[in-house]
Design a protein around this motif. Structure first.
Motif, mmCIF file in Angstrom:
data_model
loop_
_atom_site.group_PDB
_atom_site.id
_atom_site.type_symbol
_atom_site.label_atom_id
_atom_site.label_comp_id
_atom_site.label_asym_id
_atom_site.label_seq_id
_atom_site.Cartn_x
_atom_site.Cartn_y
_atom_site.Cartn_z
ATOM 1 N N UNK A 24 0.839 -1.200 0.000
ATOM 2 C CA UNK A 24 0.000 0.000 0.000
ATOM 3 C C UNK A 24 0.874 1.249 0.000
ATOM 4 N N UNK A 25 0.242 2.407 -0.068
ATOM 5 C CA UNK A 25 0.967 3.665 -0.254
ATOM 6 C C UNK A 25 1.137 4.461 1.025
ATOM 7 N N UNK A 26 0.041 4.641 1.753
ATOM 8 C CA UNK A 26 0.084 5.486 2.954
ATOM 9 C C UNK A 26 0.469 4.637 4.159
ATOM 10 N N UNK A 27 1.558 5.031 4.825
ATOM 11 C CA UNK A 27 1.987 4.344 6.040
ATOM 12 C C UNK A 27 0.973 4.653 7.149
ATOM 13 N N UNK A 28 0.561 3.639 7.925
ATOM 14 C CA UNK A 28 -0.378 3.935 9.021
ATOM 15 C C UNK A 28 0.146 5.065 9.910
ATOM 16 N N UNK A 29 -0.760 5.941 10.291
ATOM 17 C CA UNK A 29 -0.370 7.056 11.158
ATOM 18 C C UNK A 29 -0.328 6.631 12.623
ATOM 19 N N UNK A 30 -1.040 5.558 12.953
ATOM 20 C CA UNK A 30 -1.099 5.100 14.350
ATOM 21 C C UNK A 30 -1.366 3.597 14.384
ATOM 22 N N UNK A 31 -0.921 2.977 15.479
ATOM 23 C CA UNK A 31 -1.237 1.577 15.768
ATOM 24 C C UNK A 31 -1.673 1.530 17.227
ATOM 25 N N UNK A 32 -2.942 1.184 17.446
ATOM 26 C CA UNK A 32 -3.491 1.152 18.804
ATOM 27 C C UNK A 32 -3.428 -0.286 19.314
ATOM 28 N N UNK A 33 -2.610 -0.492 20.354
ATOM 29 C CA UNK A 33 -2.383 -1.845 20.861
ATOM 30 C C UNK A 33 -2.589 -1.896 22.374
ATOM 31 N N UNK A 34 -2.706 -3.106 22.909
ATOM 32 C CA UNK A 34 -2.866 -3.282 24.351
ATOM 33 C C UNK A 34 -1.514 -3.033 24.999
ATOM 34 N N UNK A 35 -1.428 -2.046 25.864
ATOM 35 C CA UNK A 35 -0.117 -1.581 26.343
ATOM 36 C C UNK A 35 -0.254 -1.073 27.767
ATOM 37 N N UNK A 36 0.461 -1.697 28.677
ATOM 38 C CA UNK A 36 0.440 -1.250 30.074
ATOM 39 C C UNK A 36 1.676 -1.784 30.781
ATOM 40 N N UNK A 37 1.917 -1.308 31.997
ATOM 41 C CA UNK A 37 3.056 -1.784 32.793
ATOM 42 C C UNK A 37 3.027 -3.308 32.815
#
Length: 273
Positions: free
Chosen positions: A163-176
Motif C-alpha cells: 500500500x501507499x500510505x503508512x499507518x499514522x497510528x497503531x493502537x495496541x494493548x499496552x500497560x506496565x
C-alpha cells in the motif's frame, strides 16, 4: 491540566491530544453520553470509539451537546475487525460517520488484523483491500488520518509492502508489564504513533503493590503512575472510566517519573500473566 492539552504530532502533521478517553465496554445511551460529557468537561479533547462498541451515536451526541468547537476535539473510530473487503469497509465507514454525525473523523482504524472469533487467522489480503479504501477516504478528506489496531510487526510489514500510505497510528494493548517491545520499537522507528489501550490492564494493575510503592513517592495513585508511564514511553494512553472522579484523576498526570522509577516499572514486564 497540560497533559490534556499536550499533543503528539502524527507523521502527516496532524496533532492528536496526548491522552484519549476510551469508551470500550461503555453501553450506548446515558452511560456513554454522561461519561463522554464528563470527560469533555474535565478537559479531555480526544475521544476513542469504534463501530463494534455500538456507542458511536451517544459519543457524537455528547460531543455536539458539549458546545466545544468540533475542530478542538479529536475523534477516533474503527472499522469492525471482521470486515475484510472493500465494500464492507465503505459501508462500515458510512455507518460510523452517520452515527457520529460529526463530519470527517480524525482517525480511522482497522480494529484488528483478524476477526475476533478467529484471532491469528490470515487476512493479509483482506487488510490490504480494506486499507486501499482507507487511503481513498484519507485522500478525500473524509478522515484526517488512518491507522490500525492490534497489528504486530508481521501484520504491519505485509500491509505496508502493498500500500501507499503508512499507518499514522497503531493502537495496541499496552500497560506496565505488557509493553509489546518489538511492535512498539518497529512503530517508533517508522513514526507510527503507538496508542495504548487498557493502560490499567482493565483495572488489574490497581492492586499492584510495586506500582503502589512508586505512586506513594509522588503522592499519586497507581492509575496516575500507570498512565504517566505510557506518556514517558511516547505511547498515547486511552484510559476508560465511567466514574467522574476517576475520569478526572486519570488525566491529572502532570508529573515526571524519575528514570529509576521508569526502570523499576520496565522490570515489571510480565504483569499481564
Amino acid at each position: 491540566m497540560p497533559a490534556l492539552t499536550d499533543t503528539f504530532t502524527l507523521s502527516n502533521g496532524v496533532t492528536i491530544p496526548k491522552i484519549g478517553f476510551g469508551t470500550w465496554q461503555i453501553p450506548d445511551g446515558p452511560e456513554t453520553y454522561d461519561s463522554v460529557r464528563t470527560a469533555l468537561d474535565a478537559g479531555y479533547r480526544h475521544i476513542d470509539t469504534a463501530r463494534a462498541y455500538g456507542n458511536e451515536a451517544s459519543v457524537g451526541r455528547a460531543v455536539r451537546d458539549s458546545g466545544i468547537p468540533r475542530d478542538e476535539i479529536f475523534i477516533t473510530t474503527k472499522c469492525p475487525a471482521e470486515v475484510k473487503d472493500a465494500a464492507g469497509a465503505r459501508n462500515a465507514f458510512e455507518r460510523s460517520t452517520a452515527a457520529l454525525d460529526l463530519g470527517p473523523v480524525d482517525l480511522y482504524l482497522i480494529h484488528a488484523p483478524w476477526p475476533w472469533n478467529a484471532i491469528g487467522s490470515d487476512h493479509r489480503a483482506g487488510n490490504i483491500e480494506v486499507w486501499k479504501v482507507f487511503e481513498e477516504l484519507y485522500e478525500a478528506g473524509s478522515t484526517r488520518s488512518i491507522g490500525v489496531s492490534n497489528f504486530e510487526v508481521d501484520d504491519l510489514e505485509s500491509l505496508t509492502a502493498a500500500t501507499t500510505v503508512l499507518p499514522h497510528a497503531n493502537q495496541i494493548r499496552w500497560f506496565v508489564g505488557n509493553t509489546q517491545p518489538e511492535t512498539t520499537a518497529y512503530c517508533h522507528e517508522r513514526d507510527i504513533l503507538v496508542e495504548g489501550y487498557s493502560p490499567l490492564a482493565t483495572g488489574r494493575l490497581l492492586g499492584n503493590q510495586d506500582i503502589a510503592a512508586i505512586a506513594e513517592k509522588y503522592g499519586k495513585s497507581v492509575a496516575q503512575v500507570s498512565i504517566r508511564y505510557l506518556l514517558q514511553k511516547n505511547v498515547l494512553p486511552l484510559p476508560k472510566s465511567t466514574t467522574p472522579s476517576r475520569i478526572v484523576e486519570n488525566a491529572d498526570v502532570d508529573f515526571e517519573l524519575a528514570p529509576e522509577d521508569v526502570a523499576a516499572l520496565d522490570a515489571l514486564e510480565g504483569g499481564d500473566r
